[in-house]
Write a protein that holds these residues in place. Structure first.
Motif, PDB file in Angstrom:
ATOM      1  N   ASN A 161      59.227 -75.427 -20.369  1.00 28.98           N
ATOM      2  CA  ASN A 161      58.634 -74.113 -20.165  1.00 28.98           C
ATOM      3  C   ASN A 161      59.317 -73.340 -19.046  1.00 28.98           C
ATOM      4  N   PHE A 162      59.953 -74.046 -18.118  1.00 27.41           N
ATOM      5  CA  PHE A 162      60.768 -73.381 -17.099  1.00 27.41           C
ATOM      6  C   PHE A 162      61.911 -72.617 -17.780  1.00 27.41           C
ATOM      7  N   GLY A 163      62.599 -73.309 -18.695  1.00 26.91           N
ATOM      8  CA  GLY A 163      63.661 -72.632 -19.437  1.00 26.91           C
ATOM      9  C   GLY A 163      63.128 -71.545 -20.334  1.00 26.91           C
ATOM     10  N   SER A 164      61.993 -71.812 -20.987  1.00 28.64           N
ATOM     11  CA  SER A 164      61.399 -70.835 -21.893  1.00 28.64           C
ATOM     12  C   SER A 164      60.961 -69.575 -21.147  1.00 28.64           C
ATOM     13  N   PHE A 165      60.431 -69.724 -19.927  1.00 27.93           N
ATOM     14  CA  PHE A 165      59.955 -68.572 -19.156  1.00 27.93           C
ATOM     15  C   PHE A 165      61.075 -67.571 -18.915  1.00 27.93           C
ATOM     16  N   PHE A 166      62.189 -68.040 -18.374  1.00 31.62           N
ATOM     17  CA  PHE A 166      63.282 -67.123 -18.061  1.00 31.62           C
ATOM     18  C   PHE A 166      63.914 -66.550 -19.332  1.00 31.62           C
ATOM     19  N   ALA A 167      63.964 -67.363 -20.382  1.00 30.61           N
ATOM     20  CA  ALA A 167      64.500 -66.855 -21.648  1.00 30.61           C
ATOM     21  C   ALA A 167      63.613 -65.753 -22.219  1.00 30.61           C
ATOM     22  N   SER A 168      62.289 -65.994 -22.212  1.00 30.43           N
ATOM     23  CA  SER A 168      61.351 -65.017 -22.770  1.00 30.43           C
ATOM     24  C   SER A 168      61.341 -63.727 -21.978  1.00 30.43           C
ATOM     25  N   LEU A 169      61.572 -63.827 -20.677  1.00 30.07           N
ATOM     26  CA  LEU A 169      61.540 -62.652 -19.820  1.00 30.07           C
ATOM     27  C   LEU A 169      62.844 -61.858 -19.874  1.00 30.07           C
ATOM     28  N   LEU A 170      63.968 -62.564 -19.923  1.00 30.86           N
ATOM     29  CA  LEU A 170      65.259 -61.894 -19.773  1.00 30.86           C
ATOM     30  C   LEU A 170      65.906 -61.470 -21.086  1.00 30.86           C
ATOM     31  N   MET A 171      65.767 -62.288 -22.134  1.00 27.02           N
ATOM     32  CA  MET A 171      66.503 -61.987 -23.356  1.00 27.02           C
ATOM     33  C   MET A 171      66.072 -60.667 -24.021  1.00 27.02           C
ATOM     34  N   PRO A 172      64.773 -60.292 -24.032  1.00 23.52           N
ATOM     35  CA  PRO A 172      64.442 -58.964 -24.571  1.00 23.52           C
ATOM     36  C   PRO A 172      65.121 -57.831 -23.809  1.00 23.52           C
ATOM     37  N   ILE A 173      65.320 -58.010 -22.486  1.00 22.59           N
ATOM     38  CA  ILE A 173      66.027 -56.985 -21.706  1.00 22.59           C
ATOM     39  C   ILE A 173      67.483 -56.908 -22.126  1.00 22.59           C
ATOM     40  N   PHE A 174      68.125 -58.070 -22.286  1.00 18.30           N
ATOM     41  CA  PHE A 174      69.526 -58.069 -22.722  1.00 18.30           C
ATOM     42  C   PHE A 174      69.667 -57.489 -24.130  1.00 18.30           C
ATOM     43  N   LEU A 175      68.712 -57.796 -25.005  1.00 21.05           N
ATOM     44  CA  LEU A 175      68.761 -57.234 -26.358  1.00 21.05           C
ATOM     45  C   LEU A 175      68.651 -55.722 -26.315  1.00 21.05           C
ATOM     46  N   ARG A 176      67.754 -55.230 -25.494  1.00 24.00           N
ATOM     47  CA  ARG A 176      67.529 -53.787 -25.409  1.00 24.00           C
ATOM     48  C   ARG A 176      68.685 -53.065 -24.740  1.00 24.00           C
ATOM     49  N   ASN A 177      69.237 -53.655 -23.667  1.00 24.98           N
ATOM     50  CA  ASN A 177      70.236 -52.940 -22.858  1.00 24.98           C
ATOM     51  C   ASN A 177      71.681 -53.243 -23.233  1.00 24.98           C
ATOM     52  N   HIS A 178      71.928 -54.415 -23.828  1.00 24.26           N
ATOM     53  CA  HIS A 178      73.320 -54.817 -24.076  1.00 24.26           C
ATOM     54  C   HIS A 178      73.615 -55.177 -25.528  1.00 24.26           C
TER      55      HIS A 178
END
Length: 527
Positions: A161-178
């Motif tokens: 869940n440590f890995g899942s937390f950062f993935a869930s938080l950051l990847m939508p931002i990367f999808l939207r911005n990059h």
């Protein structure tokens, strides 16, 4: 049993950090792509051929079909590991397949064949290693330090869940911005790092070798019980034969239901009827097999019933990445509120990050506060009790989600912050079911069936997602749509309350079965 590590003699095994580090990176990799899959598909050219109104439903179908694959391929990984290559080699090789799948997603964002090939490779790689990594953790312990296994399994789940937390938080931002190439590429890099970390610990692990051909194996005992020469063959054999016939007949459903659903239905019928038939006649196998083998098969059949009763939980849990994301997109994001972290949470999909952060908080809370308090009150929170209550809490989460949907259907502006409550209830249920289930599955499995039993535990997730696909298909029927309309509820609200009821019925059935389940202790003896 041969090993490449010294017996730990009561200590925490020194090789555990390599496995935990591998799991943290692999989980970032998996959840990083999984949690942006539905939002990507809805807006991608891959579904541009569909009317806009149909894209949400198609994206959900693709997502849940992918999840079915992820949790179906553990059967293959467990079999390869237990019979041929061992856990370490199977995990390493399938991790390379996993990396190739991520590469396909990053390169073929506009090519349907290439993208779906990537999903297949990730399902194969991720699914194939799933039962093995958690079982590999158990292999590092023996009777001298098995008391530390629960701590490590909790840490293992916390790390997931440590890995899942950062993935869930950051990847939508990367999808939207990059864009999708970057958003899918980063998880691929993390999966490569995970593979390197796992490889780096190769000389420190305890390696339990594959089991040699066993005349008293699970399948051989079941075969003897059903068709062996001993007297007493009857209703059980006929029931198993009916299971084989119905499983073959289910292939006729492929044109109407699709390959995945038809195969899973057939496999479920086969396992159910053959398992019940064999349990009715196990004593017939005593003519060919020792008592310990007979009791081992009986134990496995009991475990499979527990797994079957958990499947409704997964049908609720995995929809947080599809149904709940789509619900969140219709809600108001309260950027104007002083307490809302607008600098970080900008899309509804990022609400999925609540799940892993709550898991990281709830696991230590349960172990340090809740469970000791319950014990002082005279109530022992056994594994099966925790799992049963976890299923019930998932039902409560979907009651709350249904109420939120009623507000939305009434035209009220509903803040996205309201989704915090169903996420909290669902996550509490997840900790009770999933974190507990990992250790339960390992401890209950006979030695020669560890990898396969963990595969069946994960297969329960496939069946949970199968219920979702079948329910979504049912509501496309005009008569069903008419009956839902007669209730005065929208389709979304009706389905949320339906799945809540599904979970409550499953929790009741689970509690009744758990009262008679005989717990086992199948950790290996000290080296």
């Amino acid at each position: 049993m041969s090993t490449t590590a010294e017996a730990s003699q009561g200590r925490m095994p020194r090789q555990i950090p390599y496995i935990i580090g591998n799991e943290a990176c692999e989980r970032f990799s998996f959840y990083g792509m999984r949690n942006i899959l539905v939002p990507f598909l809805i807006s991608s050219v891959l579904l541009a051929y569909l009317p806009e109104a149909d894209r949400d439903g198609k994206a959900k179908d693709i997502f849940h079909t992918f999840v079915i694959g992820v949790y179906f391929f553990p059967l293959l990984g467990g079999w390869l590991s237990d019979r041929f290559f061992g856990k370490y080699n199977t995990v390493l090789w399938l991790s390379l397949v996993y990396c190739a799948g991520h590469a396909c997603l990053a390169m073929f964002e506009e090519n349907r064949t290439g993208f779906y090939t990537g999903l297949f490779l990730i399902a194969l790689g991720s699914g194939g290693i799933k039962p093995l990594v958690s079982a590999f953790v158990g292999d590092q312990f023996d009777q001298s330090n098995k008391d530390k296994a629960k701590v490590v399994y909790d840490a293992f789940y916390w790390t997931i869940n440590f890995g899942s937390f950062f993935a869930s938080l950051l990847m939508p931002i990367f999808l939207r911005n990059h864009g999708p190439s970057i958003a899918f590429g980063i998880p691929g890099i993390l999966m490569f790092v995970a593979t390197v970390i796992f490889w780096a610990g190769r000389k420190k692990y305890v390696h339990v070798p594959p089991s040699p051909p066993d005349p008293d194996s699970f399948l051989n005992v079941v075969r003897s019980a059903l068709i062996g020469p001993a007297p007493g063959k009857g209703a059980g054999t006929m029931l198993a034969a009916a299971g084989v016939v119905l499983a073959v007949a289910s292939l006729a459903l492929i044109p109407s239901m699709g390959f995945v659903k038809a195969v899973l239905i057939g496999l479920g019928v086969l396992m159910g009827l053959v398992g019940v038939g064999a349990s009715m006649q196990l004593d017939r196998a005593r003519a060919r097999h020792p008592d310990v083998a007979i009791e081992g098969v009986r134990s496995v059949l009991r475990i499979l019933i527990v797994f079957a009763l958990v499947t409704p939980f997964w049908s609720l849990f995995d929809q947080k990445a599809s149904t709940w994301v789509l619900q969140g997109q219709a809600m108001h994001i309260p950027h104007e509120a002083w307490w809302w972290p607008s600098w970080l949470v900008v899309t509804a999909g990022q609400m999925q990050a609540l799940n892993p952060i709550m898991v990281m908080l709830l696991i230590p809370f349960n172990n340090l506060v809740l469970y000791p308090l319950l014990r002082r009150m005279g109530y022992e929170p056994t594994a099966l009790r925790r799992m049963g209550f976890g299923i019930a809490f998932s039902g409560l989460a979907w009651i709350v989600a249904g109420v939120i949907q009623l507000w939305l259907d009434g035209g009220d502006p509903v803040t996205l912050a309201w989704q915090i409550l169903p996420y909290l209830l669902l996550t509490f249920g997840e900790v009770l079911v999933s974190a507990t289930g990992l250790e339960f599955a390992y401890s209950q499995a006979p030695r020669a069936m560890k990898g396969v039993i963990m595969s069946f535990w994960l297969l329960s997730v496939s069946y949970g997602n199968l219920w979702v696909l079948m329910t979504n298909a049912a509501i496309r029927n005009e008569s069903v749509i008419g009956q839902i309309a007669s209730t005065g509820l929208s389709e979304n609200a009706f389905l949320m309350f339906f799945f809540a009821g599904f979970a409550f019925v499953a929790a009741l059935a689970f509690a009744l079965y758990a009262r008679t389940y005989p717990m086992q202790d199948n950790y290996r003896t000290a080296a």
